[in-house]
Design an enzyme around this catalytic site. Structure first.
Site, short mmCIF file in Angstrom:
data_model
loop_
_atom_site.label_atom_id
_atom_site.label_comp_id
_atom_site.label_asym_id
_atom_site.label_seq_id
_atom_site.Cartn_x
_atom_site.Cartn_y
_atom_site.Cartn_z
N ASP A 267 91.86 14.66 -42.88
CA ASP A 267 91.18 15.38 -42.98
C ASP A 267 90.97 15.41 -41.21
OD1 ASP A 267 89.48 17.50 -42.61
OD2 ASP A 267 87.02 16.19 -42.69
N GLY A 319 86.31 26.10 -35.38
CA GLY A 319 85.09 26.04 -34.76
C GLY A 319 84.51 27.52 -34.94
N SER A 322 78.71 26.22 -38.55
CA SER A 322 77.31 26.09 -38.31
C SER A 322 77.03 24.94 -37.12
CB SER A 322 76.44 26.01 -38.87
OG SER A 322 76.60 25.24 -39.91
N CYS A 324 79.85 23.39 -34.76
CA CYS A 324 80.51 23.36 -34.30
C CYS A 324 80.67 23.61 -32.75
CB CYS A 324 82.31 24.05 -34.73
SG CYS A 324 81.65 23.45 -36.63
N ASP A 357 87.37 26.90 -44.48
CA ASP A 357 86.34 26.41 -44.38
C ASP A 357 85.06 26.65 -42.98
OD1 ASP A 357 84.89 23.67 -43.53
OD2 ASP A 357 86.75 21.76 -43.03
N TYR A 405 71.43 17.93 -40.52
CA TYR A 405 72.52 18.48 -40.49
C TYR A 405 73.11 17.98 -39.49
CZ TYR A 405 76.49 21.80 -41.70
OH TYR A 405 77.83 22.17 -42.23
N ARG A 406 74.10 17.70 -39.41
CA ARG A 406 74.98 17.19 -38.12
C ARG A 406 76.52 17.22 -38.32
NH1 ARG A 406 74.01 10.79 -37.79
NH2 ARG A 406 75.75 10.18 -39.10
N ARG A 422 87.46 11.71 -38.60
CA ARG A 422 87.49 13.04 -38.61
C ARG A 422 88.75 13.36 -36.93
NH1 ARG A 422 86.11 18.82 -38.18
NH2 ARG A 422 87.26 19.84 -40.00
N GLU A 489 73.36 47.84 -39.14
CA GLU A 489 72.42 48.78 -40.20
C GLU A 489 72.93 47.85 -41.56
OE1 GLU A 489 74.08 53.19 -40.94
OE2 GLU A 489 75.59 51.94 -41.45
N SER A 490 74.10 47.20 -41.50
CA SER A 490 73.85 46.01 -42.74
C SER A 490 73.09 45.53 -43.03
CB SER A 490 75.00 45.57 -42.65
OG SER A 490 76.18 46.24 -42.19
P1 XMP Z 1 79.44 25.16 -41.68
O1 XMP Z 1 79.51 26.57 -41.27
O2 XMP Z 1 79.51 25.33 -43.35
O3 XMP Z 1 80.76 24.36 -41.40
O4 XMP Z 1 77.68 24.30 -41.88
C1 XMP Z 1 81.06 23.48 -42.26
C2 XMP Z 1 82.83 22.71 -41.51
O5 XMP Z 1 82.40 22.50 -39.91
C3 XMP Z 1 83.35 21.66 -39.67
N1 XMP Z 1 82.70 20.28 -39.24
C4 XMP Z 1 82.97 20.46 -37.69
N2 XMP Z 1 83.58 21.01 -36.24
N3 XMP Z 1 82.38 20.15 -34.58
C5 XMP Z 1 83.09 20.98 -35.40
O6 XMP Z 1 84.02 21.99 -34.40
C6 XMP Z 1 81.51 18.88 -35.87
O7 XMP Z 1 81.14 17.66 -34.93
C7 XMP Z 1 81.64 19.52 -37.37
N4 XMP Z 1 81.43 18.76 -38.31
C8 XMP Z 1 82.12 19.85 -39.30
C9 XMP Z 1 83.87 21.07 -40.53
O8 XMP Z 1 85.74 21.80 -41.28
C10 XMP Z 1 82.85 21.56 -41.96
O9 XMP Z 1 83.11 21.24 -42.92
#
Ligand code: XMP
Length: 496
Positions: A267, A319, A322, A324, A357, A405-406, A422, A489-490
């Site tokens: 990862d 990227g 949520s 990122c 992902d 959540y971070r 990571r 609209e959606s």
């Molecule tokens: P969601 O959108 O489901 O995304 O909350 C989760 C995924 O985001 C990635 N991840 C990061 N990407 N900076 C990034 O650019 C970060 O600090 C970070 N932390 C996690 C990772 O792939 C995860 O599964």
């Protein structure tokens, strides 16, 4: 991929564009001839050899997946990826917790000493509030010498001053097994020998564990219904490792003597780096029979090169998450739907499953990710608010419950070591650049209810596209581009 889908993405690419979830929707298709089966088949694969009953995977993040989440995800037919911001020993322990969950095995059971009197054992049961009466008996050197069970207590009341060694079934008359016996072998042996308990004995004579027949039977039945289990009926589990020299040691520890780890996820935010290729190579040479999923990437050429270098699965997403900020800080990363499609079409002939992902905000995004070419979706935010998520529970100033959540490269995670796990931190960087944010999400209750909605929405979507299986949906579902006003609209717009 069908021709129409290829033509659609070709047109987008020719214009130098890339699309994400809100840029597209799915077409319905007409089916006048055959009714769809019920239920539809939503089984999938996370990697070449690791199958799932549902295509949902929890993110390898320190506020999302530790053993509690991994157990629930596997019970729900999906998979949890344990994060790598744990020490190797902690990660190993969490893998074991998942593998022993629902197994009918009691690891390190309570023992009694052969010199104890039965009355002493009865007293201990009362003070410690034990609800069980089966104990392996050990001598002063910690070696297994016999077994006492409920029968010993029930029929020997008058013998309570006697020592355990006088009342126990001695070791040579106990059916027992070596420490590495798996649940399926234990079940066969216990059925054959008609015993309710099976002590597992280590090479040095100490007690490793205890199988209880009724619990094994219950767990095999439950596990084999909808749970995602390995060939020994144990819940499946994955773990992330960093793209550096610690990967081999971690995997060795996590696998142990009994293939405890089902799949490893190499990862990194930069999944096509020299270090990613090199660690993949080392892992495949050291563990040729273990599936290795590699990510994250967002380019078709990288997907092809990783698959040809031996990756058993590819994780796509640079990227879209949520939390990122990689795209904002570095300008890098491709909108997720195009990234999924490009990577999927680059490895289509190599039988390497793709995990999409990050960036799943609405249930419909799951179906779109699969229609674009993904086999599974990995989710962070969607699951971060659940009871099972690893993040801390907080009460907000509004009195509502939240969960932390971070991003793994958020300022606080950099401080705690998560970013290094990571690959966000270069060897020479004293103060790494944050590529994520610290946040909170609303508490959402049990993960089961969240996954249930994801599953319902996916199945509903497959009905609209007339797909019998996820393979069918991935191959045949058609996308089209929507404008901003199409997206407005959606969404609910009663107040507009
Ligand atoms: P969601 O959108 O489901 O995304 O909350 C989760 C995924 O985001 C990635 N991840 C990061 N990407 N900076 C990034 O650019 C970060 O600090 C970070 N932390 C996690 C990772 O792939 C995860 O599964």
């Amino acid at each position: 991929m069908n021709e129409a889908k290829v033509a659609f993405f070709d047109r987008i690419e020719q214009q130098g564009l890339a699309l994400t979830f809100d840029d597209v929707r799915l077409r319905t298709s007409a089916n006048p001839d055959n009714p769809l089966p019920d239920p539809l088949d939503i089984s999938s694969r996370f990697s070449r050899n690791v199958e799932l009953n549902t295509p949902f995977v929890s993110a390898a993040m320190d506020t999302v997946t530790e053993s509690r989440m991994a157990i629930s995800m596997a019970e729900l037919g999906g998979l949890g990826v344990l994060h790598a911001a744990l020490s190797p020993q902690e990660q190993k322990a969490k893998v074991r917790t998942v593998k022993y969950a629902n197994s009918g095995l009691i690891p390190n059971p309570k023992t009694v000493n052969e010199t104890d009197s039965l009355q002493e054992v009865i007293n201990r049961c009362e003070t410690e509030n034990y609800h069980f009466r089966t104990f392996p008996v050990i001598d002063n050197n910690g070696k297994f010498v016999g077994l006492i069970t409920g029968r010993t207590f029930r029929y020997r009341d008058e013998d309570s001053t006697k020592t355990v060694s006088e009342l126990m079934t001695p070791s040579d008359q106990v059916v027992k097994a070596p420490a590495n016996v798996e649940v399926d072998e234990a079940y066969t042996l216990m059925t054959k020998e008609e015993v309710n308990t099976l002590p597992l004995i280590n090479g040095d004579g100490s007690v490793k564990g205890l199988y209880i027949y009724d619990s094994i039977k219950r767990s095999i039945r439950a596990n084999d219904s909808t749970h995602n289990v390995d060939s020994h009926h144990r819940l499946r589990v994955a773990a992330a490792v960093p793209t550096n020299e610690s990967a081999i040691e971690r995997v060795k520890l996590m696998r142990g003597s009994s293939d405890f780890l089902d799949v490893v996820v190499l990862d990194s935010a930069d999944g096509d780096s020299y270090w990613a290729f090199r660690t993949l190579d080392e892992l495949k040479s050291e563990f040729p029979d273990l599936d290795v999923v590699v990510g994250n990437i967002s380019d078709g050429e990288s997907a092809r090169m990783l698959a040809e270098a031996g990756a058993d699965g590819i994780k796509v997403g640079q990227g879209p998450g949520s939390i990122c900020t990689t795209r904002i800080e570095t300008g890098i990363g491709k909108p997720q739907v195009s990234a999924i499609y490009e990577c999927a079409s680059a490895v289509e002939d190599l039988d390497v499953p793709l995990c999409a992902d990050g960036g799943i905000r609405n249930h419909g995004d799951i179906s779109i990710a699969i229609a674009a070419g993904a086999h599974t979706v990995m989710m962070g935010k969607m699951l971060a608010g659940t009871e099972e998520a690893a993040g801390e529970k907080l009460t907000g100033p509004d009195g509502r419950i939240y969960k932390k959540y971070r991003g793994m490269a958020s300022p606080s995670s950099i401080k705690d070591g998560g970013a290094a796990a990571r690959g966000y931190v270069g060897a020479s960087e004293e103060t790494p650049l944050p590529e994520g944010v610290d946040d909170e999400v609303h508490f959402r209750g049990p993960v089961e209810s969240v996954i249930k909605l994801c599953k319902q929405a996916l199945i509903k979507s497959m009905k609209y596209t007339k797909s019998r299986s996820l393979d069918d949906h991935r191959k045949n579902a058609q996308l089209f581009r929507v404008t901003n006003s199409g997206m407005i609209e959606s969404m609910p717009h009663i107040k507009l």
